[in-house]
Design a protein around this motif. Structure first.
Motif, short mmCIF file in Angstrom:
data_model
loop_
_atom_site.label_atom_id
_atom_site.label_comp_id
_atom_site.label_asym_id
_atom_site.label_seq_id
_atom_site.Cartn_x
_atom_site.Cartn_y
_atom_site.Cartn_z
N ALA A 108 -4.88 4.12 -11.48
CA ALA A 108 -6.25 4.54 -11.18
C ALA A 108 -6.67 4.07 -9.78
CB ALA A 108 -7.21 4.01 -12.23
N ILE A 109 -6.32 2.85 -9.44
CA ILE A 109 -6.66 2.33 -8.11
C ILE A 109 -5.91 3.10 -7.03
CG2 ILE A 109 -6.42 0.32 -6.59
CD1 ILE A 109 -7.10 -1.40 -9.07
N ALA A 110 -4.66 3.41 -7.29
CA ALA A 110 -3.87 4.18 -6.33
C ALA A 110 -4.48 5.56 -6.11
CB ALA A 110 -2.42 4.32 -6.81
N GLU A 111 -4.92 6.22 -7.17
CA GLU A 111 -5.60 7.52 -7.05
C GLU A 111 -6.89 7.41 -6.25
OE1 GLU A 111 -6.34 10.13 -10.43
OE2 GLU A 111 -4.58 9.23 -11.41
N TYR A 112 -7.65 6.39 -6.56
CA TYR A 112 -8.91 6.16 -5.86
C TYR A 112 -8.64 5.93 -4.38
CZ TYR A 112 -13.32 4.02 -4.50
OH TYR A 112 -14.49 3.72 -3.86
N LEU A 113 -7.68 5.09 -4.07
CA LEU A 113 -7.34 4.80 -2.68
C LEU A 113 -6.87 6.05 -1.96
CD1 LEU A 113 -7.01 2.67 -0.48
CD2 LEU A 113 -4.75 2.16 -1.41
N GLU A 114 -6.08 6.86 -2.62
CA GLU A 114 -5.60 8.11 -2.04
C GLU A 114 -6.79 9.03 -1.72
OE1 GLU A 114 -2.98 11.84 -3.55
OE2 GLU A 114 -2.26 9.84 -4.08
N ALA A 115 -7.77 9.12 -2.64
CA ALA A 115 -8.95 9.95 -2.41
C ALA A 115 -9.79 9.40 -1.26
CB ALA A 115 -9.79 10.02 -3.69
N VAL A 116 -9.95 8.10 -1.19
CA VAL A 116 -10.72 7.47 -0.11
C VAL A 116 -10.05 7.76 1.23
CG1 VAL A 116 -11.42 5.25 0.88
CG2 VAL A 116 -11.78 5.69 -1.56
N ARG A 117 -8.75 7.60 1.27
CA ARG A 117 -8.01 7.85 2.52
C ARG A 117 -8.12 9.33 2.93
NH1 ARG A 117 -2.73 4.19 1.28
NH2 ARG A 117 -3.54 2.24 2.13
N ALA A 118 -8.08 10.23 1.96
CA ALA A 118 -8.16 11.67 2.25
C ALA A 118 -9.52 12.03 2.82
CB ALA A 118 -7.87 12.47 0.99
N ASP A 119 -10.57 11.33 2.38
CA ASP A 119 -11.93 11.62 2.86
C ASP A 119 -12.18 11.06 4.26
OD1 ASP A 119 -12.61 13.03 0.62
OD2 ASP A 119 -13.64 11.34 -0.36
N ARG A 120 -11.33 10.19 4.74
CA ARG A 120 -11.55 9.56 6.04
C ARG A 120 -11.15 10.47 7.11
NH1 ARG A 120 -9.57 3.67 6.66
NH2 ARG A 120 -11.11 3.67 8.26
#
Length: 120
Positions: A108-120
């Motif tokens: 779940a944290i990896a997915e969240y981090l991936e989404a955060v990075r994609a939004d940057r």
């Protein structure tokens, strides 16, 4: 090595190392002036103990299974009682459950981090 160096090399407090010794989990020789002296394998042993404690095992169980974790691994429990086997089965099931939760949370944290990075 003395207790301060073992503490530094393992990230374990001196107080906790003395506790491990009291519980019979690690052994220390005594120098003529009374200082504790540890051998190099004590570093790995302390790290092993810390990992087992972190996984939820109590020290009384750790003390019983530590000899089985030495290399070469010779697992021999001539005095294993049904209670000991049941305790180990219970602990194994608990570890497996914690691993399942940790894996789910890691993913779940990896997915969240991936989404955060994609939004940057």
């Amino acid at each position: 090595m003395r207790i301060g160096e073992l503490s530094e090399r393992t990230g374990t407090s001196r107080r906790l190392l003395r506790y491990y010794e009291e519980q019979g989990l690690i052994l220390a020789d005594r120098s003529p002036n009374g200082y504790r002296e540890y051998d190099d394998p004590s570093v790995d042993r302390v790290l092993q103990i810390r990992g087992l404690l972190d996984s939820g095992l109590p020290t009384r169980i750790i003390k019983q299974i530590l000899p089985c974790l030495d290399k070469p691994r010779i697992i021999h429990f001539p005095d294993a009682t049904p209670e000991m086997i049941a305790t180990l089965e219970h602990e194994l099931a608990g570890m497996s459950e914690r691993i399942r939760f940790l894996t789910r949370n890691r993913d779940a944290i990896a997915e969240y981090l991936e989404a955060v990075r994609a939004d940057r």
